[in-house]
Design a protein around this motif. Structure first.
Motif, PDB file in Angstrom:
ATOM      1  N   LEU A  17       0.830  -1.201   0.000  1.00 29.16           N
ATOM      2  CA  LEU A  17       0.000   0.000   0.000  1.00 29.16           C
ATOM      3  C   LEU A  17       0.861   1.246   0.000  1.00 29.16           C
ATOM      4  N   ASN A  18       1.855   1.295   0.871  1.00 30.59           N
ATOM      5  CA  ASN A  18       2.654   2.509   0.988  1.00 30.59           C
ATOM      6  C   ASN A  18       3.838   2.532   0.040  1.00 30.59           C
TER       7      ASN A  18
ATOM      8  N   ALA B 187      -6.695  17.128   7.552  1.00 29.39           N
ATOM      9  CA  ALA B 187      -5.431  16.773   8.187  1.00 29.39           C
ATOM     10  C   ALA B 187      -5.615  15.509   9.004  1.00 29.39           C
ATOM     11  N   GLY B 188      -4.676  14.612   8.890  1.00 25.64           N
ATOM     12  CA  GLY B 188      -4.742  13.354   9.616  1.00 25.64           C
ATOM     13  C   GLY B 188      -5.380  12.234   8.836  1.00 25.64           C
ATOM     14  N   GLY B 189      -6.030  12.576   7.710  1.00 24.76           N
ATOM     15  CA  GLY B 189      -6.639  11.531   6.887  1.00 24.76           C
ATOM     16  C   GLY B 189      -5.604  10.679   6.189  1.00 24.76           C
ATOM     17  N   GLY B 190      -4.471  11.311   5.850  1.00 21.62           N
ATOM     18  CA  GLY B 190      -3.389  10.580   5.201  1.00 21.62           C
ATOM     19  C   GLY B 190      -3.831   9.867   3.945  1.00 21.62           C
ATOM     20  N   TRP B 191      -3.188   8.739   3.675  1.00 27.80           N
ATOM     21  CA  TRP B 191      -3.491   7.994   2.466  1.00 27.80           C
ATOM     22  C   TRP B 191      -4.922   7.456   2.471  1.00 27.80           C
TER      23      TRP B 191
ATOM     24  N   GLY C  87      -8.807   9.512  -2.552  1.00 32.53           N
ATOM     25  CA  GLY C  87      -9.983  10.034  -3.234  1.00 32.53           C
ATOM     26  C   GLY C  87      -9.692  11.346  -3.935  1.00 32.53           C
ATOM     27  N   GLN C  88      -8.898  12.203  -3.284  1.00 35.50           N
ATOM     28  CA  GLN C  88      -8.490  13.445  -3.932  1.00 35.50           C
ATOM     29  C   GLN C  88      -7.620  13.167  -5.155  1.00 35.50           C
ATOM     30  N   MET C  89      -6.744  12.174  -5.046  1.00 35.85           N
ATOM     31  CA  MET C  89      -5.895  11.807  -6.179  1.00 35.85           C
ATOM     32  C   MET C  89      -6.735  11.406  -7.390  1.00 35.85           C
TER      33      MET C  89
ATOM     34  N   LEU D  78       8.108   6.972   2.972  1.00 36.46           N
ATOM     35  CA  LEU D  78       7.930   7.188   1.541  1.00 36.46           C
ATOM     36  C   LEU D  78       6.778   8.135   1.245  1.00 36.46           C
ATOM     37  N   ASN D  79       5.648   7.953   1.933  1.00 36.41           N
ATOM     38  CA  ASN D  79       4.488   8.768   1.589  1.00 36.41           C
ATOM     39  C   ASN D  79       4.538  10.160   2.214  1.00 36.41           C
ATOM     40  N   TRP D  80       5.617  10.465   2.946  1.00 42.13           N
ATOM     41  CA  TRP D  80       5.864  11.841   3.367  1.00 42.13           C
ATOM     42  C   TRP D  80       6.800  12.525   2.378  1.00 42.13           C
ATOM     43  N   ASN D  81       7.775  11.792   1.869  1.00 45.22           N
ATOM     44  CA  ASN D  81       8.708  12.389   0.915  1.00 45.22           C
ATOM     45  C   ASN D  81       8.078  12.647  -0.445  1.00 45.22           C
ATOM     46  N   ALA D  82       7.132  11.801  -0.848  1.00 45.30           N
ATOM     47  CA  ALA D  82       6.552  11.951  -2.183  1.00 45.30           C
ATOM     48  C   ALA D  82       5.883  13.313  -2.384  1.00 45.30           C
ATOM     49  N   PRO D  83       5.039  13.797  -1.465  1.00 37.65           N
ATOM     50  CA  PRO D  83       4.472  15.124  -1.685  1.00 37.65           C
ATOM     51  C   PRO D  83       5.507  16.238  -1.580  1.00 37.65           C
ATOM     52  N   LEU D  84       6.588  16.015  -0.830  1.00 40.52           N
ATOM     53  CA  LEU D  84       7.675  16.995  -0.813  1.00 40.52           C
ATOM     54  C   LEU D  84       8.263  17.136  -2.217  1.00 40.52           C
ATOM     55  N   THR D  85       8.571  16.009  -2.847  1.00 44.23           N
ATOM     56  CA  THR D  85       9.097  16.047  -4.211  1.00 44.23           C
ATOM     57  C   THR D  85       8.096  16.696  -5.151  1.00 44.23           C
TER      58      THR D  85
END
Length: 592
Positions: free
Chosen positions: A212-213, A397-401, A406-408, A573-580
Motif C-alpha cells: 500500500l505505501n 489533516a490526519g486523513g493521510g493515504w 480520493g483526492q488523487m 515514503l508517503n511523506w517524501n513523495a508530496p515533498l518532491t
C-alpha cells in the motif's frame, strides 16, 4: 516596502557610501556568530517576485524553555526589521513590526508575523534590533532545484537488495541488505513455502516493504510527472541507470514498480507486505539475519497497486510500451480481484508487530483505482465504478493515504478533460476548487500560514498534501493566492515554523540530525541521510517512553530531534513523495 535609503544608495553608489547604515546595523555577522532562533523563515530561500515571510518569536510568557531545552531569553519588543546583504552590512529593505499575535494555544508561540515583497536576486539575512540576525536565505531562480533532486535521490538511498557504491551514494555507501530471494509465506498470505521478491525501497525508518505505501507514493510521484512534465532528466540523479537513455526519475520509480510486480499473487490479488515478524534492531541492513515473510493479502493494498500500475502504464507508454502493457495487465488483474474480494481488510496477525497499513473503508481506494483505469483504458465500466464511490470526503489533516486517495482520483479526472464527461469534470473541478479555497482561508489565519491546524502522525505530509491539492486547483484556475499558499507550505517545512528547523535533512542551516532511520543511526556518518522529510509535530507523542519533548509543548511544538522519536522524527515514503511533488511543481511553475 523597499527602503528609501536603499534607493538613494543605488543612485549614489558610484560616488558615496551609505554611511548611515552603520547607525542602524551592528558591524555585521561574523562566521562565529549564531543566527537568532527567534527569527523564523524559510532557510533555503524564495523565488524573485514572490513573498518573503518571516516571524519574530516572543519567547517570554509562552514557555519556560526553548525547544532545545535552554532557558528562554527575556523577550524584547522589536520596533523595526531590516533585510540586509553582504553579511549584514547593507540594508536592502525595511519595515515596522506590527501587532504581536498570540498563537500560544496552538503553536506554543507569540510572534510578530511579517510579509514583504522579495528583494532582487541575491543572498540575504533579516536583522531585528534587540533580536539579531536570521539564517541566510537566497532569492533566485531554481532555488529548490537541489532540494528537489535530494528528495528524489533519497529513494535511491532506500534501495534494497543491491550494493550502494560511493559513486552513487557518496559517504552513505553501504553493502546490499535484504536480498529477499528466499522469503517465507506467512500463514496469513494463504500460501506456503518460499518465494523471491527482491528490490524495492525501504518504506521508512524500518526495513519493511509495504504494498500500500509503495503504491500510494508512487502515484504521487507519477502525478508530478503528469502535471509538470519532465523535471528530472537523464543524468540528473546519481543512480546506476543514469546513462540508459531513460530519464532518471522514471528509472528510480521503476525500481519500486518492479518489486511491486513480484508481490502479486497468481489470482491477481496483492500480498500486503514483506517484513520480519518484528522490527529489526538499530543495525545496518546487511547485518540483519531475521527471516522475512510475505504477510497477508488485502483489498486495500490490491486497489492501491491497481491505481498506481494503471497510472504508471500511461506514463510508460511512450518510454517502454512492453513494460506499459505489463503494468496495465497487472493493474486490471488486481482490480478484478479486488472487486471479487471487496472486504478483505488487513490487520496484523498475533505474531506480527511491523507496520499495519490497514483500512476499514475502501471507498477512496476503489475510487482511486477506478479513476486511473478509466483514464488509461477509456472503458465506461471504470467510470461507473468511480461514480459509485465518488469521493465525498474533502481534504482533512490526519486523513493521510486513507482519504487522500480520493483526492488523487479527482486530480486525475481533471487532468484529462477531453476524456471525461463534462458533468463529471465540472463536479470534480468544483470540489477541488472549493477545498482549495478553504485551505487558503485556513492558512491565512494560522501563525506560519501553513494550511493545517490539526497535527497528527506525519503532519508535515499533511501540509504538503494540502499544497498538492492547491497546486491542482492552480492548474485548473490559476490564482495568485493559490501559488502563495503553496509557497507558504514550503516555507513552513523549510524553517518558518514553531520549532525553527528545516524539516528536510541536509537542506537548510538547522536541520534534523537524529532522525528515526536505522541506517542513519547505525552507520558511522555523523549527518543523517539527506533529502528526507521528518514527520513533524505530533502531540499524541506515542513514543514518549523513548523520546523527550519540549516542556509544556503545544501541538505545533510537539516535535523532537531524537532517534527514539518515531512519532515525530521518522521518515517515510508517503511523506517524501508530496515533498518532491511540491518542490517540482514550484520549480516548473517558476520556469514557465
Amino acid at each position: 516596502m523597499i527602503s528609501r535609503l536603499f534607493v538613494l544608495c543605488l543612485l549614489l553608489a558610484s560616488l558615496f557610501q551609505c554611511a548611515s547604515t552603520e547607525d542602524i546595523l551592528p558591524p555585521g555577522m561574523g562566521e562565529e556568530e549564531m543566527a537568532s532562533d527567534r527569527i523564523r523563515l524559510n532557510q533555503m530561500g524564495i523565488y524573485p517576485n514572490s513573498t518573503l515571510r518571516f516571524s519574530i518569536i516572543a519567547w517570554e510568557g509562552t514557555t519556560d524553555t526553548l525547544p532545545d531545552g535552554q532557558p528562554a531569553p527575556v523577550a524584547e519588543e522589536p520596533a523595526a526589521w531590516y533585510v540586509t546583504a553582504e553579511e549584514g552590512k547593507v540594508i536592502i529593505a525595511d519595515g515596522q513590526v506590527g501587532e504581536l499575535m498570540d498563537w500560544s494555544e496552538l503553536g506554543g508561540v507569540k510572534a510578530w508575523y511579517v510579509e514583504t515583497p522579495a528583494p532582487a536576486e541575491g543572498s540575504y539575512r533579516i536583522y531585528v534590533p534587540g533580536v539579531g540576525y536570521s539564517h541566510e536565505f537566497d532569492v533566485r531562480e531554481g532555488v529548490y532545484r537541489k532540494a528537489l533532486l535530494g528528495s528524489m535521490h533519497s529513494n535511491y538511498l532506500q534501495r534494497m537488495s543491491i550494493d550502494l557504491p560511493e559513486e552513487f551514494a557518496g559517504p552513505y555507501a553501504r553493502k546490499a541488505g535484504h536480498p529477499d530471494t528466499r522469503v517465507k509465506f506467512h500463514p496469513s498470505s494463504g500460501r506456503t513455502g518460499y518465494t523471491s521478491s527482491p528490490g524495492g525501497w525501504y518504506d521508512a525508518g524500518d526495513y519493511g516493504k509495504y504494498v500500500l505505501n509503495a503504491s500510494f507514493p508512487l502515484a504521487q510521484y507519477l502525478t508530478l510527472r503528469e502535471d509538470a512534465g519532465l523535471q528530472i532528466r537523464e543524468g540528473d540523479l546519481q543512480v546506476p541507470e543514469r546513462t540508459n537513455g531513460v530519464e532518471d526519475y522514471l528509472d528510480e520509480l521503476r525500481y519500486e514498480l518492479d518489486w511491486l510486480l513480484t508481490m502479486q499473487d497468481r489470482d491477481g490479488g496483492m500480498f500486503h507486505k514483506l517484513t520480519t515478524l518484528n522490527f529489526d534492531k538499530m543495525i545496518m541492513p546487511e547485518e540483519t539475519t531475521e527471516q522475512r515473510y510475505i504477510i497477508g493479502k488485502s483489498t486495500e493494498a490490491t486497489l492501491n497497486f491497481a491505481a498506481a500500475a494503471a497510472q504508471a502504464s500511461r506514463v510508460w507508454t511512450d518510454v517502454d510500451d512492453k513494460y506499459a502493457a505489463t503494468l496495465l495487465k497487472a493493474s486490471i488483474r488486481a482490480y478484478t480481484w479486488a472487486v471479487e474480494n471487496p472486504e478483505m481488510g488487513f490487520t496484523n496477525p498475533e505474531d506480527v508487530t511491523t507496520g499495519q497499513y490497514g483500512d476499514t473503508d475502501w471507498s477512496s481506494e476503489r475510487a482511486f483505482a477506478a479513476a486511473e483505469l478509466y483514464i488509461t483504458t477509456g472503458e465506461e465500466k471504470y467510470l461507473d465504478a468511480f461514480m459509485a464511490d465518488y469521493p465525498g470526503d474533502p481534504f482533512r489533516a490526519g486523513g493521510g493515504w486513507k482519504t487522500f486517495m480520493g483526492q488523487m482520483a479527482l486530480f486525475t479526472l481533471t487532468r484529462f478533460p477531453d476524456g471525461v464527461p463534462a458533468e463529471v469534470y465540472d463536479r470534480a473541478k468544483a470540489d477541488i476548487l472549493t477545498t482549495a479555497d478553504s485551505l487558503v482561508a485556513e492558512a491565512e489565519r494560522l501563525p506560519f500560514h501553513q494550511p493545517i491546524s490539526v497535527f497528527n502522525w506525519g503532519s508535515n505530509s499533511d501540509v504538503l498534501n494540502a499544497a498538492m491539492l492547491v497546486a491542482t486547483a492552480n492548474r485548473l484556475d490559476p490564482k495568485p493566492e493559490y501559488r502563495d499558499m503553496i509557497q507558504a507550505s514550503v516555507d513552513y517545512v523549510l524553517g518558518h515554523n514553531a520549532v525553527g528547523y528545516s524539516y528536510v535533512t541536509g537542506f537548510g542551516d538547522r536541520t534534523p540530525m537524529f532522525i528515526h532511520h536505522r541506517p542513519s543511526i547505525a552507520d558511522d556518518v555523523a549527518e543523517p541521510f539527506p533529502g528526507f522529510l521528518s514527520g513533524g509535530p505530533n502531540p499524541k507523542q506515542q513514543d514518549a517512553a523513548w523520546a523527550t519533548y519540549p516542556a509544556r509543548a503545544a501541538p505545533m511544538q510537539s516535535w523532537t530531534d531524537q532517534e527514539g522519536s518515531y512519532a515525530s522524527n521518522e521518515i517515510c515514503l508517503n511523506w517524501n513523495a508530496p515533498l518532491t511533488y511540491v518542490l517540482g511543481y514550484l520549480e516548473a511553475l517558476n520556469n514557465r
